[in-house]
Write an enzyme that holds these catalytic residues in place. Structure first.
Site, PDB file in Angstrom:
ATOM      1  N   ASP A   9       0.827  -1.216   0.000  1.00  0.00           N
ATOM      2  CA  ASP A   9       0.000   0.000   0.000  1.00  0.00           C
ATOM      3  C   ASP A   9       0.857   1.260   0.000  1.00  0.00           C
ATOM      4  O   ASP A   9       1.924   1.296   0.625  1.00  0.00           O
ATOM      5  CB  ASP A   9      -0.912   0.022   1.221  1.00  0.00           C
ATOM      6  CG  ASP A   9      -2.022  -1.008   1.127  1.00  0.00           C
ATOM      7  OD1 ASP A   9      -2.204  -1.578   0.037  1.00  0.00           O
ATOM      8  OD2 ASP A   9      -2.707  -1.240   2.140  1.00  0.00           O
ATOM      9  N   TYR A 240     -11.280  -1.607  -2.090  1.00  0.00           N
ATOM     10  CA  TYR A 240     -10.786  -1.714  -0.712  1.00  0.00           C
ATOM     11  C   TYR A 240     -11.528  -0.748   0.198  1.00  0.00           C
ATOM     12  O   TYR A 240     -11.715   0.429  -0.135  1.00  0.00           O
ATOM     13  CB  TYR A 240      -9.290  -1.434  -0.683  1.00  0.00           C
ATOM     14  CG  TYR A 240      -8.628  -1.830   0.610  1.00  0.00           C
ATOM     15  CD1 TYR A 240      -8.752  -3.126   1.113  1.00  0.00           C
ATOM     16  CD2 TYR A 240      -7.865  -0.921   1.326  1.00  0.00           C
ATOM     17  CE1 TYR A 240      -8.136  -3.500   2.302  1.00  0.00           C
ATOM     18  CE2 TYR A 240      -7.238  -1.276   2.509  1.00  0.00           C
ATOM     19  CZ  TYR A 240      -7.387  -2.574   2.990  1.00  0.00           C
ATOM     20  OH  TYR A 240      -6.783  -2.932   4.160  1.00  0.00           O
TER      21      TYR A 240
END
Length: 737
Positions: A9, A240
């Site tokens: 990420d 997400y």
């Protein structure tokens, strides 16, 4: 292998993962000179975004790593230093963290506002006005209005403060002729909502669907992981769900707008693609906004595939994503003023109607599950709007019913999960992705209780918040907690040096810890007694708090030295053992608990002991009901035996009580060391004890059948518990202070 690509990420935590992997490979000497390590980042999982990221690799950003390390260290410094202090100073209070403490402080401060709130009386005057046609004897229509001006003065909320004033106004109103004195028309544009991020999804799920934050995230996780579709393939349904970024990928926006035009027409799609930018303080913007992975997968198509709650949440996300690319809703408003010719008395009536649905059309869509916001629930205003619109200035109106309404000002509302998440986000406290876990910890620690979707602080939580506010003011200070997030972002930007930040914070924080360690538990009791005196002593009949048992002492707030107990007791303890009120009992299993504490609430006389002629009483304490021989008096501790195993307390006879009072019973001395072997009765049944060893008697065994021989056999078995270490653990915090 020529290269290693690290694509975790693009936030601080993701950067730290990439750094840790690199460090681990270097320590294992797995990276040769021929292997390159490339760090790539992308904010959306689309082909174009991933290809673009691969074409622009970079090194690990050490500033982001330092920000992660600083955040982790701060959380450890606070949690690992404050929590042990709580265990000692407030037994039973388990933990305190950086964001957790600020959230708890918000809830407790609001409760304090409610406690201190003084309601104020006020009145409103509402009337029904009638329009009569010239050639008709009957009123053609009527509409409501409320009083806004009296004696040419504009009224505020508390202008009419009593029923007497309201009646005087009513008499004056009944003597005047009314007419339309003015009207005002306007148009309001209501803009579409932004796409969902973690916090706003939790807010809407709480307000519209009545889901808790943790339950919302659990459902969102399932939607993200995917389901088996009817055509036999598995697919993730949403992007997400832990994100604070408002941007949607260009590819997804094209799909949304294409579907919009097909379903609603080009008038409903915004003129150009809507782009939303950072609105959340301290946002890391690592991922896309929360949206369906395929907009053409309508909610109605997932009926029977998803469970009911998952479908509701998917519908909410689908509708919000569609709405964010639509035109604003256009709402027509009309405001009518009615009064006498001098305009000393003025009433106002207003109404609105939707002239163009715009983005609100998505909430009318049958395939979207007919989700509606509160402002869209009432659609029958067109007729009322036309009535007000038809009235012209100067037209006479007749007065119908006059209604005087009494009101009292209301305290600020307690937080719901949704409103607390919104407040934390506004103040910049914590990260949106951690809000659900923070709220869950507060509930698991029994600091907060949720009732009808509202957060109520438990007294245990209020004690923790008061203790932290008194001794660790920075931890519960909202602006400080938010400023800490800003400083951590400055570290990630390379503006602030992370070790210097930690050193500055630790210097201050360590001084707080040192001072708090020196605080005696009696000082904590005194502080809490003063802070919550109105609550703690409200049920005590004597306002001077004189002890009704000894007559010499004063009732004070006490912390039990036997665990997590809190009670109102006499300050002459141990001379006087009177307890007026118990707030929490010991949550640990302690068989002899009734001998440690008692509660004097409406004792019942069972009879007199045949030998000593003392009273045999049935009482209720923090550990249930118990039998007591004799009354409480100075310098005397009456015998007490637990009776909570008896289901029907009204059925207890004198014989039952005398049988219980036989215990504890010494069966004899242990042949090896000469110490007594004792048969006791506690809140979990009968036990055999010898020095620090304890073993439970089988529940199907009559205690009269337990002999010294059988007791020794029990003590030699494998189910023996050693009580000495446990008692040391309970006593230790008190002795340390």
């Amino acid at each position: 292998m020529e290269s290693i690509i690290l694509a975790s990420d693009p936030d601080c935590e993701g950067e730290a993962i990439a750094w840790h992997i690199t460090e681990m490979l270097q320590q294992q000497e797995a990276l040769s000179e021929n292997i390159t390590v490339a760090r790539v980042v992308f904010h959306e999982i689309t082909e174009a975004s991933i290809k673009s990221a691969l074409q622009a690799p970079r090194e690990v950003d050490v500033n982001l790593v330092h920000s992660y390390l600083a955040r982790r260290a701060l959380d450890y410094l606070i949690g690992f230093n404050i929590s042990p202090l709580l265990w000692r100073k407030l037994p039973g209070c388990q933990s305190a963290g950086r964001v957790q403490s600020a959230a708890l402080s918000l809830i407790c401060d609001r409760e304090l506002e409610i406690d201190e709130f003084k309601p104020q009386e006020y009145w409103t005057v509402e009337v029904e006005l009638n329009k009569q046609e010239p050639n008709s004897s009957a009123d053609t229509f009527c509409f409501p209005a409320h009083l806004t001006h009296f004696k040419s003065k504009k009224l505020n909320q508390y202008s009419i403060s009593s029923h007497t004033k309201a009646k005087d106004i009513e008499q004056k109103i009944n003597t005047i002729d009314l007419q339309v004195i003015g009207s005002k028309k306007s148009t309001m544009r209501k803009n579409p909502p932004t796409p969902y991020i973690t916090s706003t999804l939790q807010e809407d799920a709480a307000n519209i669907l009545h889901f808790s934050a943790s339950y919302t995230m659990k459902l969102a996780q399932k939607l993200y992981e995917g389901v088996q579709l009817s055509e036999g393939k598995a697919a993730g349904l949403i992007t997400y769900m832990r994100t604070d970024r408002l941007r949607i990928s260009d590819e997804a926006v094209r799909d949304i707008r294409s579907l919009l035009i097909e379903r609603y027409g080009s008038d409903y799609a915004s003129e150009s693609p809507q782009k939303y930018f950072k609105m959340v303080k301290n946002a890391q913007e690592a991922h896309e906004a929360i949206r369906p992975t395929d907009m053409r997968r309508l909610p109605a198509m997932l009926t029977g595939i998803l469970d009911e709650d998952s479908l509701k949440l998917y519908t909410l996300i689908w509708s919000r994503t569609m709405a964010c690319q639509m035109e604003p809703a256009i709402i027509g408003q009309i405001q009518l003023d009615i009064g006498d010719t001098t305009e000393s008395i003025v009433f106002r009536s207003s109404c609105s109607k939707v002239e163009f649905l715009g983005f609100q059309a998505v909430y009318e869509d049958a395939n979207a599950g007919a989700i509606k916001y509160k402002e869209n629930e009432e659609k029958d205003r067109d007729e009322a709007f036309e009535i007000l619109n038809s009235l012209k200035s100067g037209e006479p109106l007749s007065l119908g019913q006059v209604e005087l309404k009494q009101h009292h000002s209301q305290p600020p509302p307690r937080y719901s999960e949704g409103s607390l998440v919104k407040k934390l986000e506004e103040l910049g406290i914590g990260r949106p992705s951690t809000y659900a876990s923070t709220l869950k910890v507060l509930q698991d620690r029994k600091y907060v209780t949720v009732k009808s979707h509202v957060l109520y602080p438990e007294f245990r939580g209020r004690m923790v918040s008061a203790f932290l506010s008194h001794h660790f003011s920075e931890v519960t200070n909202y602006s400080f907690t938010a400023d800490t997030e800003t400083e951590l972002d400055n570290v990630s930007a390379g503006v602030t040096e992370w070790k210097g930040l930690l050193k500055d914070y630790w210097t201050r924080f360590n001084s707080y810890c040192t001072r708090a360690q020196r605080v005696h538990i009696h000082q904590v009791e005194e502080m809490l007694g003063k802070t919550f005196g109105d609550f703690l002593f409200a049920s005590i009949p004597n306002k001077d708090r004189a002890c009704p048992s000894c007559g010499e002492g004063t009732l004070i707030f006490r912390v039990s030295r036997f665990g997590a107990g809190y009670f109102i007791g006499c300050n002459q303890h141990p001379k006087c053992k009177y307890i007026a009120k118990t707030l929490y009992g010991d949550e640990d299993e302690e068989e002899d608990a009734p001998e440690k504490s008692s509660s004097v609430e409406e004792p019942r006389l069972i009879g007199l002991h045949p030998g000593s002629h003392e009273k045999v009483l049935l009482k209720s304490g923090p550990y249930g009901f118990y039998v007591q021989l004799g009354e409480d008096r100075m310098d005397y501790a009456p015998k007490r035996v637990n009776a909570s195993h008896i289901k029907d307390m009204d059925s207890i006879t004198l014989e039952d009580a005398l049988e219980l009072l036989r215990f504890p019973l010494t069966l004899g001395n242990h042949p090896k060391d000469g110490h007594p072997v004792i048969l006791r009765h506690g809140n979990t049944g009968f036990t055999v004890r010898h020095r620090g060893a304890l073993v439970h008697v089988p529940k199907n065994m009559n205690p009269r059948d337990v002999t010294l021989e059988k007791a020794l056999k029990f003590l030699s078995g494998k189910d023996v518990k050693l009580m000495g270490r446990r008692k040391l653990k309970v006593e230790e915090p008190v002795e340390a202070m």
